[in-house]
Design a protein around this motif. Structure first.
Motif, PDB file in Angstrom:
ATOM      1  N   LEU A 204       0.858  -1.412   0.279  1.00  0.00           N
ATOM      2  CA  LEU A 204      -0.083  -0.030   0.233  1.00  0.00           C
ATOM      3  C   LEU A 204       0.929   1.254  -0.034  1.00  0.00           C
ATOM      4  O   LEU A 204       0.715   1.893  -0.768  1.00  0.00           O
ATOM      5  CB  LEU A 204      -0.886  -0.084   1.287  1.00  0.00           C
ATOM      6  N   ALA A 205       2.168   0.988   0.359  1.00  0.00           N
ATOM      7  CA  ALA A 205       2.933   2.033   1.060  1.00  0.00           C
ATOM      8  C   ALA A 205       3.758   2.826  -0.288  1.00  0.00           C
ATOM      9  O   ALA A 205       3.646   3.782  -0.822  1.00  0.00           O
ATOM     10  CB  ALA A 205       3.606   2.213   2.038  1.00  0.00           C
ATOM     11  N   VAL A 206       4.128   1.617  -1.141  1.00  0.00           N
ATOM     12  CA  VAL A 206       4.935   1.531  -2.382  1.00  0.00           C
ATOM     13  C   VAL A 206       3.901   2.314  -3.535  1.00  0.00           C
ATOM     14  O   VAL A 206       4.257   2.930  -4.448  1.00  0.00           O
ATOM     15  CB  VAL A 206       5.030   0.156  -2.883  1.00  0.00           C
ATOM     16  N   THR A 207       2.526   1.252  -3.707  1.00  0.00           N
ATOM     17  CA  THR A 207       1.870   2.318  -4.231  1.00  0.00           C
ATOM     18  C   THR A 207       1.131   3.204  -4.688  1.00  0.00           C
ATOM     19  O   THR A 207       1.150   4.374  -5.669  1.00  0.00           O
ATOM     20  CB  THR A 207       0.483   0.778  -4.704  1.00  0.00           C
ATOM     21  N   VAL A 208       1.064   3.772  -3.325  1.00  0.00           N
ATOM     22  CA  VAL A 208       0.171   5.225  -2.752  1.00  0.00           C
ATOM     23  C   VAL A 208       1.837   6.698  -3.162  1.00  0.00           C
ATOM     24  O   VAL A 208       1.356   7.025  -3.866  1.00  0.00           O
ATOM     25  CB  VAL A 208       0.351   5.573  -1.073  1.00  0.00           C
ATOM     26  N   ALA A 209       2.930   5.898  -3.023  1.00  0.00           N
ATOM     27  CA  ALA A 209       3.981   6.883  -2.735  1.00  0.00           C
ATOM     28  C   ALA A 209       4.120   6.937  -5.144  1.00  0.00           C
ATOM     29  O   ALA A 209       4.632   8.124  -4.803  1.00  0.00           O
ATOM     30  CB  ALA A 209       4.994   6.416  -2.024  1.00  0.00           C
ATOM     31  N   LEU A 210       4.448   5.612  -4.945  1.00  0.00           N
ATOM     32  CA  LEU A 210       4.275   5.983  -6.761  1.00  0.00           C
ATOM     33  C   LEU A 210       3.546   7.011  -7.479  1.00  0.00           C
ATOM     34  O   LEU A 210       3.829   7.063  -8.726  1.00  0.00           O
ATOM     35  CB  LEU A 210       4.118   4.363  -7.143  1.00  0.00           C
ATOM     36  N   GLY A 211       1.847   6.732  -7.010  1.00  0.00           N
ATOM     37  CA  GLY A 211       0.933   7.309  -7.843  1.00  0.00           C
ATOM     38  C   GLY A 211       1.343   8.531  -7.285  1.00  0.00           C
ATOM     39  O   GLY A 211       0.942   9.784  -8.308  1.00  0.00           O
ATOM     40  N   TYR A 212       1.537   8.816  -6.392  1.00  0.00           N
ATOM     41  CA  TYR A 212       1.538  10.530  -6.023  1.00  0.00           C
ATOM     42  C   TYR A 212       2.374  10.717  -6.943  1.00  0.00           C
ATOM     43  O   TYR A 212       2.797  12.456  -7.988  1.00  0.00           O
ATOM     44  CB  TYR A 212       1.990  10.569  -4.229  1.00  0.00           C
ATOM     45  N   VAL A 213       3.852  10.535  -7.130  1.00  0.00           N
ATOM     46  CA  VAL A 213       4.476  10.827  -7.963  1.00  0.00           C
ATOM     47  C   VAL A 213       4.793  11.227  -9.293  1.00  0.00           C
ATOM     48  O   VAL A 213       4.462  11.713  -9.821  1.00  0.00           O
ATOM     49  CB  VAL A 213       6.075   9.651  -7.864  1.00  0.00           C
ATOM     50  N   SER A 214       3.691  10.405 -10.146  1.00  0.00           N
ATOM     51  CA  SER A 214       2.653  10.387 -10.932  1.00  0.00           C
ATOM     52  C   SER A 214       2.179  11.461 -11.497  1.00  0.00           C
ATOM     53  O   SER A 214       2.146  11.799 -12.210  1.00  0.00           O
ATOM     54  CB  SER A 214       2.727   8.316 -11.313  1.00  0.00           C
ATOM     55  N   TYR A 215       1.153  11.570 -10.143  1.00  0.00           N
ATOM     56  CA  TYR A 215       0.616  13.067 -10.463  1.00  0.00           C
ATOM     57  C   TYR A 215       1.098  14.119 -10.123  1.00  0.00           C
ATOM     58  O   TYR A 215       1.126  15.292 -11.787  1.00  0.00           O
ATOM     59  CB  TYR A 215      -1.071  12.830  -8.938  1.00  0.00           C
ATOM     60  N   ARG A 216       1.991  14.147  -9.534  1.00  0.00           N
ATOM     61  CA  ARG A 216       3.148  15.289  -9.759  1.00  0.00           C
ATOM     62  C   ARG A 216       3.198  15.718 -10.472  1.00  0.00           C
ATOM     63  O   ARG A 216       4.270  16.744 -11.062  1.00  0.00           O
ATOM     64  CB  ARG A 216       3.660  15.542  -8.107  1.00  0.00           C
ATOM     65  N   THR A 217       4.020  14.558 -11.177  1.00  0.00           N
ATOM     66  CA  THR A 217       4.887  14.736 -12.513  1.00  0.00           C
ATOM     67  C   THR A 217       4.358  14.815 -13.845  1.00  0.00           C
ATOM     68  O   THR A 217       5.105  15.218 -14.356  1.00  0.00           O
ATOM     69  CB  THR A 217       6.178  13.671 -12.804  1.00  0.00           C
ATOM     70  N   GLY A 218       3.076  14.821 -13.782  1.00  0.00           N
ATOM     71  CA  GLY A 218       1.957  14.794 -14.355  1.00  0.00           C
ATOM     72  C   GLY A 218       1.749  13.905 -15.976  1.00  0.00           C
ATOM     73  O   GLY A 218       1.389  13.946 -16.792  1.00  0.00           O
ATOM     74  N   THR A 219       2.262  12.336 -15.808  1.00  0.00           N
ATOM     75  CA  THR A 219       2.562  11.341 -16.211  1.00  0.00           C
ATOM     76  C   THR A 219       1.263  10.788 -15.902  1.00  0.00           C
ATOM     77  O   THR A 219       0.308  10.028 -16.339  1.00  0.00           O
ATOM     78  CB  THR A 219       3.271  10.664 -15.833  1.00  0.00           C
ATOM     79  N   ALA A 220       0.470  11.340 -14.459  1.00  0.00           N
ATOM     80  CA  ALA A 220      -1.199  10.893 -14.597  1.00  0.00           C
ATOM     81  C   ALA A 220      -2.166  11.330 -14.060  1.00  0.00           C
ATOM     82  O   ALA A 220      -1.264  12.555 -13.521  1.00  0.00           O
ATOM     83  CB  ALA A 220      -0.881   9.568 -13.516  1.00  0.00           C
ATOM     84  N   SER A 221      -3.397  12.377 -14.774  1.00  0.00           N
ATOM     85  CA  SER A 221      -4.365  12.948 -13.801  1.00  0.00           C
ATOM     86  C   SER A 221      -5.113  12.330 -12.993  1.00  0.00           C
ATOM     87  O   SER A 221      -4.151  10.723 -11.965  1.00  0.00           O
ATOM     88  CB  SER A 221      -5.645  12.427 -15.551  1.00  0.00           C
ATOM     89  N   VAL A 222      -5.863  12.550 -11.726  1.00  0.00           N
ATOM     90  CA  VAL A 222      -6.088  12.481 -10.840  1.00  0.00           C
ATOM     91  C   VAL A 222      -6.987  10.848 -10.759  1.00  0.00           C
ATOM     92  O   VAL A 222      -6.639   9.660  -9.798  1.00  0.00           O
ATOM     93  CB  VAL A 222      -7.184  12.956  -9.738  1.00  0.00           C
ATOM     94  N   PRO A 223      -7.703  10.842 -11.860  1.00  0.00           N
ATOM     95  CA  PRO A 223      -8.989   8.943 -11.971  1.00  0.00           C
ATOM     96  C   PRO A 223      -7.163   8.208 -12.070  1.00  0.00           C
ATOM     97  O   PRO A 223      -7.372   7.006 -12.085  1.00  0.00           O
ATOM     98  CB  PRO A 223      -9.474   9.330 -12.952  1.00  0.00           C
ATOM     99  N   GLY A 224      -6.407   8.523 -13.294  1.00  0.00           N
ATOM    100  CA  GLY A 224      -5.775   7.599 -13.568  1.00  0.00           C
ATOM    101  C   GLY A 224      -4.519   7.186 -12.320  1.00  0.00           C
ATOM    102  O   GLY A 224      -3.848   6.254 -12.357  1.00  0.00           O
ATOM    103  N   MET A 225      -4.607   8.260 -11.532  1.00  0.00           N
ATOM    104  CA  MET A 225      -3.419   7.759 -10.067  1.00  0.00           C
ATOM    105  C   MET A 225      -4.415   6.641  -9.359  1.00  0.00           C
ATOM    106  O   MET A 225      -3.573   5.832  -9.354  1.00  0.00           O
ATOM    107  CB  MET A 225      -3.125   9.335  -9.628  1.00  0.00           C
ATOM    108  N   VAL A 226      -5.421   7.080  -9.600  1.00  0.00           N
ATOM    109  CA  VAL A 226      -6.335   6.609  -8.716  1.00  0.00           C
ATOM    110  C   VAL A 226      -6.277   5.099  -9.215  1.00  0.00           C
ATOM    111  O   VAL A 226      -5.979   3.950  -8.358  1.00  0.00           O
ATOM    112  CB  VAL A 226      -7.977   6.589  -8.078  1.00  0.00           C
ATOM    113  N   THR A 227      -6.854   4.689 -10.110  1.00  0.00           N
ATOM    114  CA  THR A 227      -6.024   3.729 -11.983  1.00  0.00           C
ATOM    115  C   THR A 227      -5.599   3.002 -10.583  1.00  0.00           C
ATOM    116  O   THR A 227      -5.018   1.524 -10.755  1.00  0.00           O
ATOM    117  CB  THR A 227      -7.109   4.043 -12.378  1.00  0.00           C
ATOM    118  N   GLY A 228      -3.989   3.200 -11.481  1.00  0.00           N
ATOM    119  CA  GLY A 228      -2.905   2.944 -10.634  1.00  0.00           C
ATOM    120  C   GLY A 228      -2.478   2.317  -9.594  1.00  0.00           C
ATOM    121  O   GLY A 228      -2.170   1.176  -9.768  1.00  0.00           O
ATOM    122  N   VAL A 229      -2.556   3.124  -8.681  1.00  0.00           N
ATOM    123  CA  VAL A 229      -2.670   2.758  -7.178  1.00  0.00           C
ATOM    124  C   VAL A 229      -3.754   1.148  -6.919  1.00  0.00           C
ATOM    125  O   VAL A 229      -2.908   0.305  -6.514  1.00  0.00           O
ATOM    126  CB  VAL A 229      -2.850   3.615  -6.298  1.00  0.00           C
TER     127      VAL A 229
END
Length: 437
Positions: A204-229
Motif C-alpha cells: 500500500l505504501a509503495v503504490t500510494v507513493a508511486l501514484g503520488y509521484v505520477s500525479y505530481r510529475t504529470g504522467t497521470a491525471s487524478v483518476p489515472g493515479m487512483v486507477t494505477g494505485v
C-alpha cells in the motif's frame, strides 16, 4: 442552505447504522429500508429535509439522494443476510462506510483546498480508516479475531475502488459506487489474502507513493493515479513483486514516452491530450486484461486451472500495451506513416498508421517486458518464455493497429481498441505457452 460538509456528515450518520448488523442479524436491512421509505415518501420539508437535500432534491421536493443511498445499503444488507453464500458482514459494513465517511473526508478537504488530488486523498484516507474500523468492530461484535492483513487490504481496496468510481461518475451516483464497491470487495474476500500485514502495508505504501509521484510529475491525471494505485495494490497482493515489476515497468516507461518530445508531437498534432497525463480510461484500456489475469491467478486454485496460463496472459497483455504505447508515442516522430491494411501513406496520427521505426520500437518494448518477466518469474525455459511474451506483444500491437485502421472512430474508441489489443496479446502468449512450453 446546508453546507456540503454537514450534508456529508448526515449521510455518514445514516451509514453508521450498518454497525448494528451483528446485533440485528437477518433484520440488518430494516433500518436502511425505513430510512429509504421516509426519504422517498414522508420527509419533504423541515430541518431533516434541509440537512439531506441536494440541489436536485430541493427542485423535486423529495430526498432522492438519501433514498438511493439507503436503498443501496439495503441491497447490500440483504446480500449479507442471505441464507446461503452470503456476503460477509464485515464486507457489507466496509462498503457502506467507505462511501458514507469517504465523502466527509472529501468535503472537509475541499473546504481548504481546491486541488482535486487532495480531495481524492481526503476521500480515500477517511474511507480507509472508516472501513478498517468498521471491520474490526464487526469482528469483535461477532466474537471473532480480525485478520490484520485482510482488514487493511479490503479497507484500502474499497477506498480506492470507491474513489475511482466517484471520480468517473456524478455525486448522485453514490448508490452505484456503494453497490459496486461491495460486490468487488466480496470477490476479493472470496479469493482471500495470503500475504501478511507487513507485505500488505508495504504494498500500500509503495503504490500510494508511486501514484503520488505520477500525479505530481504529470504522467497521470487524478483518476489515472487512483486507477494505477488500485492496480498496483491488487497486483502485489494477488500476484507478487514480480508481477508488480512488470506493471510498473509499463507505467513508468509508457508514461515517460508520452512526455518524450511532447512539444514536437504537439506541433505535429499527434500529442496526447492533457499534456500526456494518463486518465482512468487509458489506464484501464491498457491494463484491464492484466488485472483480470492477476485476479484469475489468485483464484486459479479454486477454479482448478493452471496458474501459469494467467502469468503468460498477464505478461502478454502488458507486452502488447508497452509495444503499442512506444510505437505510437515514438513512431509518430519518424517519417510518414502508412496505413497497416493498405500501406498507403497517411497523415501522422491517423488511426492504424504505422512506421517501421515505430514497429521496431514496439518490438523493443515487448522485449523489455519479457526481460522483466524472466527476472521476476521462474520459468523452466526462460528463452522460450521470453519469445512467447515478445510474440504476444507484437501480436497485440498489430491487432491494435488493424482495429485502429478498420474500426476505430465513432462508436469504437481508442480505449476499446487498446483493450482488444491487450486481449490479443494475452491470448497469443497463453496459447503459445501451452503449445511450446
Amino acid at each position: 442552505m446546508t453546507s456540503t460538509l454537514r450534508r456529508a456528515g448526515g449521510f455518514a450518520a445514516v451509514g453508521t447504522l450498518a454497525l448494528a448488523a451483528p446485533e440485528l442479524g437477518r433484520a440488518a436491512a430494516a433500518p436502511f429500508a425505513i430510512v429509504a421509505l421516509l426519504a422517498a415518501f414522508v420527509i419533504d420539508e423541515g430541518p431533516v429535509f434541509d440537512l439531506f437535500a441536494r440541489p436536485q432534491d430541493r427542485r423535486d421536493g423529495r430526498l432522492n439522494g438519501l433514498a438511493g443511498f439507503s436503498l443501496a445499503a439495503t441491497g447490500l444488507a440483504i446480500l449479507a443476510t442471505a441464507p446461503r453464500e452470503s456476503m460477509p458482514t464485515g464486507v457489507f459494513v466496509a462498503a457502506v462506510l467507505v462511501v458514507a465517511y469517504g465523502n466527509v473526508g472529501a468535503r472537509a478537504v475541499e473546504r481548504l483546498w481546491s486541488d482535486p488530488g487532495r480531495s481524492v486523498a481526503g476521500f480515500s484516507t477517511v474511507a480507509f480508516l472508516a472501513a478498517a474500523a468498521g471491520q474490526v468492530l464487526v469482528a469483535m461484535a461477532l466474537g471473532r479475531t480480525p485478520t490484520p492483513a485482510s482488514v487493511v487490504f479490503l479497507a484500502a481496496a474499497g477506498a480506492l475502488v470507491a474513489a475511482l468510481l466517484r471520480s468517473m461518475l456524478y455525486e448522485r451516483d453514490d448508490p452505484i459506487v456503494m453497490l459496486s464497491t461491495g460486490l468487488l470487495l466480496w470477490l476479493f474476500d472470496v479469493i482471500g489474502v495470503d500475504a501478511g500485514i507487513v507485505n500488505v502495508g508495504v504494498a500500500l505504501a509503495v503504490t500510494v507513493a508511486l501514484g503520488y509521484v505520477s500525479y505530481r510529475t504529470g504522467t497521470a491525471s487524478v483518476p489515472g493515479m487512483v486507477t494505477g494505485v488500485l492496480l498496483g495494490l491488487l497486483t502485489i497482493v494477488f500476484g507478487g513483486i514480480g508481477w508488480f515489476a512488470i506493471l510498473i515497468a509499463f507505467f513508468g516507461i509508457g508514461g515517460l514516452s508520452a512526455k518524450y518530445r511532447y512539444e514536437e508531437k504537439s506541433e505535429r498534432g499527434v500529442a496526447e491530450d492533457n499534456e500526456g497525463a494518463r486518465g482512468s480510461g487509458n489506464v484501464l484500456g491498457n491494463a484491464a486484461v492484466a488485472l483480470v489475469a492477476v485476479i484469475g491467478f489468485a483464484a486459479s486454485s479454486n477454479m482448478q486451472l493452471d496458474p501459469a496460463l494467467f502469468q503468460f496472459a498477464f505478461t502478454g497483455s502488458l507486452a502488447a500495451a508497452m509495444s503499442d504505447t512506444l510505437s505510437s508515442e515514438i513512431g509518430v516522430l519518424f517519417g510518414e506513416p502508412r496505413l497497416i491494411t493498405t500501406l498507403e501513406r497517411v497523415e501522422p496520427g491517423t488511426d492504424g498508421g504505422v512506421t517501421w521505426q515505430g514497429y521496431a520500437v514496439g518490438v523493443v518494448g515487448a522485449a523489455i517486458v519479457a526481460a522483466v518477466a524472466v527476472i521476476g518469474f521462474t520459468f523452466d525455459a526462460p528463452a522460450l518464455a521470453a519469445l512467447t511474451v515478445v510474440a504476444g506483444g507484437v501480436a497485440g500491437m498489430t491487432v491494435d493497429s488493424v482495429l485502429g485502421a478498420t474500426l476505430e472512430g465513432g462508436r469504437v474508441g481508442n480505449q476499446t481498441v487498446n483493450f482488444l489489443g491487450t486481449l490479443g496479446g494475452a491470448v497469443t502468449s497463453a496459447v503459445l505457452a501451452v503449445l511450446v512450453l
